[in-house]
Design an enzyme around this catalytic site. Structure first.
Site, short mmCIF file in Angstrom:
data_model
loop_
_atom_site.label_atom_id
_atom_site.label_comp_id
_atom_site.label_asym_id
_atom_site.label_seq_id
_atom_site.Cartn_x
_atom_site.Cartn_y
_atom_site.Cartn_z
CB CYS A 164 -1.37 -3.61 1.26
SG CYS A 164 -1.52 -4.52 2.81
CG LEU A 213 4.17 -6.91 6.36
CD1 LEU A 213 5.01 -5.64 6.22
CD2 LEU A 213 2.75 -6.56 6.78
#
Length: 334
Positions: A95, A15
């Site tokens: 995640c 990310l």
């Protein structure tokens, strides 16, 4: 269908890091490593105003990592990804951030293998490109090997035959995403055992891999290795990937040649509204461990964010680096 992509070495979705500029840069170093996008949510793709699926054709092979849990929305986004030309869609089941959990996707889905299986079925019925899963080895108190095999078994029976497994569990409460990448211990043996128990599945390992020698050892027992933050901090680690793991003896670019190869791309992107720093920030580690590497990083960081900075940022930084290297060589000579 999923086996047609060579997943021996891949670069992890990260990310804020593995955007299209980063992937274009990494493709200058390795022609074969499979690249992954940052995680993109179904909501962003379906309802967002930006183009969340944009990429450069030079990035192939490239996979979209998708965050979501609604089978209809996941299938809709998979169709869009296939139409745009992605080589694979990967479901994020790893995640641990609070924001991701609130959206009911990411690592929390390890507790819902039937939901993941439903997404797999819906997506595979809608597209021809591979649909894969990236997960952890467990979450919270669901961290026994039996919990992991139950997840793999249910999702595998839905038609998914490719799993990338981060060899750490995730704590959904009490640890930050950064801590979840460092605090839970790496349990590589669990991933090895998965491959032994499910030999028909393609199993790749993620987590803590820092060298190509490490990758080679894991590949003695597994089908693939995904490397993450080490690639970002030291991208030139990919320089030997094509020769070592894909049998491609093509000429390996020197670091300076990679810088020069990026200049036309930077000019093109600036003409389309990008800032040079959007691209240069991904190149900070190119000279990691080399004489002048600190000079390179400092110059890019200090000058790259200034208004009006252009492609000359990289050539000026390269000149300074080469000057530093020449001075060091002269000093050692005498």
């Amino acid at each position: 269908m999923t086996q047609q992509l060579n997943r021996t070495i891949s670069v992890a979705p990260m990310l804020d890091w593995t955007d299209k500029h980063c992937r274009y840069f990494l493709r200058q170093i390795s022609q074969h490593a499979l690249l992954y996008t940052e995680m993109v949510t179904t909501g962003a793709i379906i309802f967002g105003k930006g183009d969340y699926l944009g990429f450069n054709q030079e990035e192939h092979p490239v996979a979209l990592q998708l965050g979501g849990s609604d089978p209809v929305d996941m299938a809709k986004c998979a169709v869009l990804a296939q139409e745009r030309g992605y080589d694979e869609v990967n479901i994020n089941v790893g995640c641990p951030s609070d924001r991701v959990q609130n959206g009911r996707f990411g690592a929390c889905l390890m507790a819902e293998p039937q939901t993941v299986a439903a997404c797999i079925k819906s997506m595979q019925a809608s597209v021809d490109i591979p649909v894969t899963v990236k997960s952890r080895i467990g979450i919270d108190e669901m961290d026994e090997y039996e919990d992991l095999t139950r997840f793999i078994d249910v999702v595998g029976q839905s038609g998914c035959d490719t799993f990338i497994v981060h060899a750490r569990k995730a704590w959904l409460k009490g640890l930050s995403p950064k801590e979840n990448r460092e605090v839970p211990p790496l349990l590589y043996d669990r991933v090895y055992h998965l491959k032994e128990q499910f030999p028909h599945l393609h199993i790749s390992l993620n987590g803590g891999v820092k060298t190509l020698d490490d990758a080679a050892l894991h590949l003695e027992k597994l089908d693939g290795v995904m490397i993450g933050r080490e690639v970002y901090s030291n991208p030139y680690i990919l320089a030997e990937v094509d020769r070592r793991f894909y049998g491609d003896e093509a000429f390996v670019k020197e670091r300076a040649d990679i810088v020069l190869a990026m200049l036309p791309y930077i000019e093109q992107q600036i003409s389309q509204g990008a800032r040079v720093w959007n691209i240069a920030r991904h190149m900070l580690g190119l000279f990691q461990g080399q004489p002048g590497g600190r000079v390179w990083r400092r110059y890019l960081s200090q000058q790259g964010t200034k208004p009006g900075a252009g492609p000359e940022l990289l050539t000026d930084a390269l000149d300074l680096l080469l000057e530093t290297q020449n001075k060091a060589a002269t000093f050692l000579k005498y």
